[in-house]
Design a protein around this motif. Structure first.
Motif, PDB file in Angstrom:
ATOM      1  N   PHE A  26      -4.600   2.161  -2.032  1.00  0.00           N
ATOM      2  CA  PHE A  26      -4.260   0.898  -2.674  1.00  0.00           C
ATOM      3  C   PHE A  26      -3.117   1.106  -3.666  1.00  0.00           C
ATOM      4  CE2 PHE A  26      -8.603  -1.435  -2.207  1.00  0.00           C
ATOM      5  CZ  PHE A  26      -8.330  -1.582  -0.856  1.00  0.00           C
ATOM      6  N   HIS A  81      -3.167  -4.198  -5.597  1.00  0.00           N
ATOM      7  CA  HIS A  81      -4.491  -4.440  -5.019  1.00  0.00           C
ATOM      8  C   HIS A  81      -5.555  -4.651  -6.093  1.00  0.00           C
ATOM      9  CE1 HIS A  81      -2.530  -2.861  -1.417  1.00  0.00           C
ATOM     10  NE2 HIS A  81      -3.542  -3.337  -0.705  1.00  0.00           N
ATOM     11  N   PRO A 102       0.829  -1.207   0.000  1.00  0.00           N
ATOM     12  CA  PRO A 102       0.000   0.000   0.000  1.00  0.00           C
ATOM     13  C   PRO A 102       0.869   1.264   0.000  1.00  0.00           C
ATOM     14  CG  PRO A 102      -0.852  -1.596   1.562  1.00  0.00           C
ATOM     15  CD  PRO A 102       0.438  -2.156   1.065  1.00  0.00           C
ATOM     16  N   SER A 122      -3.048   6.719   3.108  1.00  0.00           N
ATOM     17  CA  SER A 122      -2.727   5.382   2.597  1.00  0.00           C
ATOM     18  C   SER A 122      -3.777   4.975   1.576  1.00  0.00           C
ATOM     19  CB  SER A 122      -2.691   4.370   3.744  1.00  0.00           C
ATOM     20  OG  SER A 122      -1.709   4.728   4.691  1.00  0.00           O
ATOM     21  N   ASP A 140      -3.795  -3.866   5.831  1.00  0.00           N
ATOM     22  CA  ASP A 140      -2.398  -3.454   5.652  1.00  0.00           C
ATOM     23  C   ASP A 140      -1.541  -4.133   6.716  1.00  0.00           C
ATOM     24  OD1 ASP A 140      -3.344  -1.923   3.639  1.00  0.00           O
ATOM     25  OD2 ASP A 140      -2.899   0.026   4.545  1.00  0.00           O
ATOM     26  N   SER A 159      -6.766   3.337   3.130  1.00  0.00           N
ATOM     27  CA  SER A 159      -6.605   1.895   3.258  1.00  0.00           C
ATOM     28  C   SER A 159      -6.201   1.585   4.700  1.00  0.00           C
ATOM     29  CB  SER A 159      -5.551   1.382   2.287  1.00  0.00           C
ATOM     30  OG  SER A 159      -4.260   1.824   2.670  1.00  0.00           O
TER      31      SER A 159
END
Length: 621
Positions: free
Chosen positions: A429, A433, A404, A427, A450, A503
């Motif tokens: 993808f 992903h 990530p 954060s 994560d 994320s």
């Protein structure tokens, strides 16, 4: 009788001459008297004015966040646009209060005998003016301090927070005094050396400067200073006092002071850049103890005859009835903590299936570690991402696994200068992903975690969410809206008021993903991105992640995940315990020595201890 008229004419001539002479001498006398009485004050004011000269900092009048893409690669996708306000870089001088008596105050006042001060009505305006002046000074100083903090965070990121938290106060006062004396002496020496009749003073100042330089080159702390240092300090003080008493060209002293100040600032900035580079290097590099640990696990895997944990649980890997978690990681301990924390807080750990996607280098070490450790009957599936992509997507050229991506966002509000700039780590993808639906074609729903996340509550409620037609259940981050980063998103249509998302803990509906063709849309957007190198490819994850899921984000409860444990020092313990999960987004990961000490305990409590290879490699995060 004829001599009388000339005598009468001589008298007025003398009187006129005397008047002319007085008219010339009196102003000169007043001028010399004023110069002799106020000459020291002029020198002091000039010196004080020079001490507050700082490099100009353009004040940004936009409220858009500044995005650095990505953190790991150090690529600046959107350079901050600076709009100068015409500032010369000189701090505003405090308003001087005129303390000379006004014409009305020169008249004698008749006061009652017990009172020895003016009436309160006369004193109150002066007090109010002093108070207002002090407030203006404090407000100006605080605004400049905020601007300096913004500039530091803009250039060096979380290093500024880390360096502020670990700042060591200078205890060697004598060394500091020597440096201050050397600074002043160097500024006066060029002007004193040009004065006629001051050869002795010039030689004395030069000798003192050399002595100070010699002492400072050999002594960095007070304990290393020689015993005769007090004598040297007194000699330099006497020399500087004599230099200040000389009539020198203030412009030359001013110029020399600015030169020394510029050199000092350049040197400080150089050391700042050097320290920031070493800090980022330490944050982005796997410690040698962890590298040793991973290599030992890989070696032991090939030495073992039959060690395969996937066989007994293989029937669960493609069964949609189980709770499937997907983790992308290259760090054995980080992935282990995520799984262990999830299992310990789960009410039904036997129903959990963890799919660990890793690269070819760490694949065998991961398999050996998770085969040796059990997690309450939870099924563990270690997958070589690169091999899987080659098998299932042979035409796709991007086969390297990406973790990530984190992007640094500096949020500023120039309307309230007293407010500190907020720095967040967003954060999102990565490119890897977007191929999860292709890797797990038999699954309908997964939770993506994560590897810098710690789970503190049971996540069973996430499997019962009715997300409707949405694809990605994520915690929204409304500190950044799409309209604020329109220069990064291109010409694709989107809602400018929609929030960004984070994320960390994401609920992914794979059926809706395939229905909305998210992967196909991502590949189409990827073709429009200019990819010149690895860094620009990783930077492209920012617009691609936001645009691929536009109108497809299901907002999760904000109390689900607490972010910022990798850069924010201000999180209270009670607040941290109240969240279902903790996200160590930022540079200061909990397994690094740079990690924030107060937050490591949440991560360490789920770390597997007393392992042979951890002891041999001295792994003690």
């Amino acid at each position: 009788m004829k001599a009388t008229p000339p005598q009468r004419r001589r008298g007025p001539r003398v009187a006129v001459l005397a008047l002319v002479l007085c008219s010339l001498l009196v102003p000169l006398a007043i001028l010399f008297d004023h110069a002799s009485s106020s000459g020291d004050d002029v020198t002091t004011d000039e010196r004080r004015r020079q001490e507050v000269v700082l490099p100009s900092i353009d004040r940004v009048v936009r409220r858009d966040p500044v995005i650095r893409l990505p953190v790991g690669g150090g690529v600046r996708q959107d350079a901050p646009k600076k709009i100068s306000n015409g500032s010369s870089g000189v701090l505003p001088q405090p308003k001087q209060i005129d303390r000379r008596p006004s014409p009305s105050s020169t008249k004698p006042k008749v006061l009652p005998v017990p009172r020895t001060e003016p009436p309160k009505a006369v004193m109150e305006p002066n007090r109010q003016e002093v108070a207002n002046d002090r407030k203006r000074r404090d407000r100006g100083a605080k605004a400049d301090e905020v601007e300096n903090a913004k500039a530091c965070q803009l250039e060096f990121g979380s290093y500024c927070l880390w360096s502020t938290e670990h700042k060591v106060m200078m205890k060697d006062s004598i060394v500091k005094k020597l440096k201050d004396q050397l600074f002043v002496a160097r500024s006066y020496y060029p002007s004193i050396a040009k004065l006629e009749g001051q050869e002795a003073l010039s030689q004395e100042m030069k000798q003192n400067i050399q002595d100070h330089e010699r002492i400072l080159s050999a002594s960095a702390v007070d304990a290393d200073l020689p015993s005769f240092i007090n004598k040297r300090i007194l000699e330099m003080e006497h020399t500087i006092a004599r230099a200040k008493s000389c009539t020198v060209d203030c412009h030359n002293v001013d110029k020399k002071l600015l030169q020394i100040l510029d050199m000092t600032e350049d040197e400080a900035h150089f050391h700042m850049k050097q320290s920031a580079f070493l800090y980022n290097l330490g944050a982005q590099t796997l410690p040698k103890t962890h590298h040793c640990f991973s290599m030992r696990l890989t070696l032991e895997y090939f030495k073992s005859s039959s060690l395969n944990s996937d066989v007994s649980s293989a029937h669960k890997f493609n069964t949609p009835n189980h709770k499937h978690y997907v983790i992308l990681s290259k760090n054995v301990l980080a992935a282990s903590v995520v799984i262990n924390s999830t299992v310990i807080n789960s009410k039904d750990p036997g129903n959990n299936v963890f799919h660990i996607l890793t690269d070819a280098q760490n694949f065998y070490g991961m398999k050996y570690w998770f085969a040796r450790n059990s997690y309450k009957k939870s099924a563990l599936h270690v997958i070589n991402y690169e091999e899987t992509i080659l098998e299932k997507l042979p035409k796709h050229s991007m086969r390297e696994m990406y973790l990530p991506e984190e992007f640094r966002v500096l949020i500023r509000d120039t309307e309230q200068l007293t407010e500190k700039a907020r720095m967040e780590y967003l954060s999102l993808f990565s490119h890897s992903h977007f191929f999860i639906p292709e890797i797990f074609k038999d699954l309908k729903k997964v939770i993506v975690l994560d590897d810098d996340v710690v789970i503190q509550r049971d996540l069973s409620f996430l499997w019962n969410l009715n997300m409707g037609d949405k694809v990605n259940g994520a915690v929204q981050f409304c500190g950044v809206r799409l309209g604020q980063v329109r220069n990064l998103l291109g010409k694709t249509k989107y809602d400018p008021k929609s929030c960004a998302w984070m994320s960390g803990v994401n609920v992914i509906n794979l059926e809706k993903w395939r229905k909305h063709k998210v992967t196909e849309n991502y590949l189409q957007l990827l073709k429009q991105v200019k990819r010149t190198d690895e860094a620009s490819l990783r930077a492209a994850a920012f617009p691609l992640s936001l645009l691929s899921f536009r109108h497809l984000i299901y907002p999760l409860d904000v109390n689900l995940t607490l972010s910022g444990l990798g850069y924010d020092y201000g999180i209270e313990q009670e607040v941290a315990w109240s969240y279902a999960s903790l996200h160590y987004n930022g540079n200061m990961k909990p397994w690094l020595e740079l990690g924030i000490p107060d937050y490591r305990k949440y991560w360490r409590r789920y770390l597997t201890r007393e392992d042979q290879f951890m002891d041999e490699c001295n792994v003690n995060p």
